[in-house]
Design an enzyme around this catalytic site. Structure first.
Site, short mmCIF file in Angstrom:
data_model
loop_
_atom_site.label_atom_id
_atom_site.label_comp_id
_atom_site.label_asym_id
_atom_site.label_seq_id
_atom_site.Cartn_x
_atom_site.Cartn_y
_atom_site.Cartn_z
N THR A 110 0.87 -1.18 0.00
CA THR A 110 0.00 0.00 0.00
C THR A 110 0.91 1.23 0.00
O THR A 110 1.61 1.47 0.98
CB THR A 110 -0.87 0.03 1.27
OG1 THR A 110 -1.50 -1.23 1.41
CG2 THR A 110 -1.91 1.11 1.17
N LEU A 111 0.92 1.96 -1.08
CA LEU A 111 1.75 3.15 -1.13
C LEU A 111 0.97 4.39 -0.72
O LEU A 111 1.44 5.26 -0.03
CB LEU A 111 2.34 3.34 -2.53
CG LEU A 111 3.34 2.26 -2.92
CD1 LEU A 111 3.74 2.40 -4.37
CD2 LEU A 111 4.58 2.32 -2.03
#
Lengths: 218, 288
Positions: A17-18
């Site tokens: 998850t950026l």
């Protein structure tokens, strides 16, 4: 530990998850005479677009707790899967013992912190409230694993807009009506000032008898 | 004996449907020195006989604290017992770390039983040669369990294992109905009486026994020698009769001795009246 080991490929960045995509905004929670009250709106924002208008961001967990989430909604769904597995295994023991809100929050703290250490956080701020054997419990955990409990908690903008109101106006042993009025006041301020808030909310109540999540209203 | 044909390894059944290796393991428990456990609604007491192999050596540690709310007494191969205690401590710590809450003793017992069962179904393993009396608390109150080398576990109001445990069991069978509402002090006294039965004539002193208590609001702890000796002296002084019917009045003992002393006075002969005041004074409240 149920569901704790997520097999995320360490190499490829596309697995992490950026940044969050579909997000929920604040959740506010208070303790009152008979238990806990949680309030959250039903909005799911896609960046600056208010894309989804009927998202349930609060869910019951087992017999004794209720969870409210802000942040990435798909990660919240993942968390619900972990919790469902946790509660299932707890029920399978069938031995009269059950996980209370404190245990669930601590479990979540371990999960959140563990993910943060792997640089793959669950992009949520969670509120967990419940009552077990007369003991009320209200706590919160963030995406980096910071957790604490208090008489009133909030996530996101709620921390900046709602908590000052709660600090002034919350008191021990509020009635249900007083609690709902206070939460509605907080949600109104959030609607005015938080651009990701929508005018459709739910109030969740948890007492010894069980969990009730209201129908959406504005 | 014909059963020797089928007792070489644990994964061989006998024609009569028995696993001899498991039964031999349970024999090992019967040969160990006695361990006793009893419980009330709120407390569990574990007691064991300390057998030192010679006068020069110290005795084996047979009672282990597993967590603040769980303790275990073992009989049989003490080395196996230590290993299992370490496993139990580990499980408790891990659970506490994740859930900030004590591991319910019922769950620990099941985990332990499953661990023991594995050793009865692998040809390259042998069963654990130790019986464990596990006392602990969970949401529903105080519990006492017995874990067998066979992988079975049972819950008890009171139980005794090890050599000459039958004598203790006979005593416990007579008295167990009073245990549920017993006070902490009376429970300990009953444990000492039961322990004395297993010694069969040998004098009970604080150097040949160990007592441990845990209860609601009281973390697991082993009583120190002084306290144990004092308790032993009390019932040796007042008379041989165990605290019989007084245990029906738990509210008498807010840490005070009037309960058992009064009962002992009632049960003992008249000429003991002289001694009960003395017993009363010497008997400081049990909250150590």
């Amino acid at each position: 530990m149920p569901g704790l080991m997520l097999a995320s490929a360490a190499g490829s960045d596309s697995q992490r998850t950026l940044y969050p995509y579909v997000t929920g905004t604040s959740v506010v929670g208070i303790k009152y005479k008979d238990g806990i009250l949680l309030a959250a709106d039903m909005g799911g924002s896609y960046g600056s677009t208010l894309r989804y208008k009927t998202v349930e961001r609060m869910k019951p967990v087992g017999k004794h707790s209720i969870i409210g989430a802000s942040g990435e909604l798909s990660d919240f769904q993942e968390i619900m899967r972990y919790l469902d597995e946790l509660i299932l295994n707890d029920n399978m023991w069938d031995d009269g013992n059950s996980l209370g809100p404190k245990e669930v929050l601590n479990y979540l703290t371990r999960v959140m912190y563990n993910r943060r250490n792997k640089f793959n956080p669950l992009w949520n701020s969670l509120v967990l409230g419940g009552i077990k054997n007369g003991q009320k419990y209200l706590g919160t955990v963030s995406m980096i694993g910071v957790h604490y409990e208090d008489n009133h908690v909030a996530t996101g903008f709620g921390n900046h807009l709602a908590r000052p109101i709660l600090r002034d106006e919350w008191h021990e042993d509020m009635t249900f009506e007083e609690g709902v009025k206070l939460l509605e006041k907080c949600m109104r301020v959030l609607l005015y000032r938080d651009r990701s808030a929508v005018n459709k909310l739910q109030i969740a109540k948890i007492t010894e008898e069980g969990v009730t999540i209201s129908q959406p209203y504005s | 004996m014909f059963r020797n044909q089928y007792d070489t390894d644990v994964t061989t059944w006998s024609p009569a449907g028995r696993l001899f290796q498991v039964e031999y393991a349970m024999e090992a428990v019967k040969q160990g020195s006695a361990a006793i456990g009893l419980r009330s609604k709120t407390h569990v007491v574990l007691a064991c006989v300390n057998k030192a192999s010679s006068e020069l050596s110290s005795h084996q540690k047979k009672i282990f604290k597993v967590d603040d709310h769980i303790g275990v007494a073992i009989a049989g191969l003490t080395a196996d017992g230590r290993v299992l205690s370490r496993y139990m401590r580990n499980e408790c710590i891990n659970y506490s770390y994740t859930y900030e809450s004590p591991l319910p003793v019922g769950r620990l017992v099941v985990q332990l039983a499953d661990k023991a069962q594995v050793c009865t179904q692998r040809s390259w393993k042998r069963p654990y040669g130790v019986g464990l009396l596990i006392g602990g608390l969970d949401e529903s109150g105080a519990h006492l369990y017995y874990n067998c080398p066979s992988g079975n576990y049972f819950e008890y109001q009171a139980f005794a294992i090890g050599s000459r445990s039958q004598a203790a069991k006979t005593y416990l069978e007579r008295k167990f109905e009073t245990f549920v509402d017993s006070s902490r002090e009376n429970l300990i006294k009953d444990a000492l009486f039961a322990l004395r039965e297993t010694l069969q004539g040998e004098k009970l002193t604080s150097s040949n026994c160990t007592i441990a208590v845990l209860g609601i609001g009281e973390a697991f702890s082993t009583l120190d020698q002084e306290t144990v000796q004092r308790l032993i002296n009390e019932f040796e002084v007042v008379g041989e009769d165990p605290p019989a019917e007084a245990s029906a009045a738990p509210d008498q003992s807010d840490g005070a001795e009037p309960g058992p002393a009064a009962a002992a006075a009632a049960a003992a002969a008249d000429d003991d009246d002289q001694e009960t005041p003395a017993a009363d004074q010497g008997a400081a409240p049990m909250d150590i």
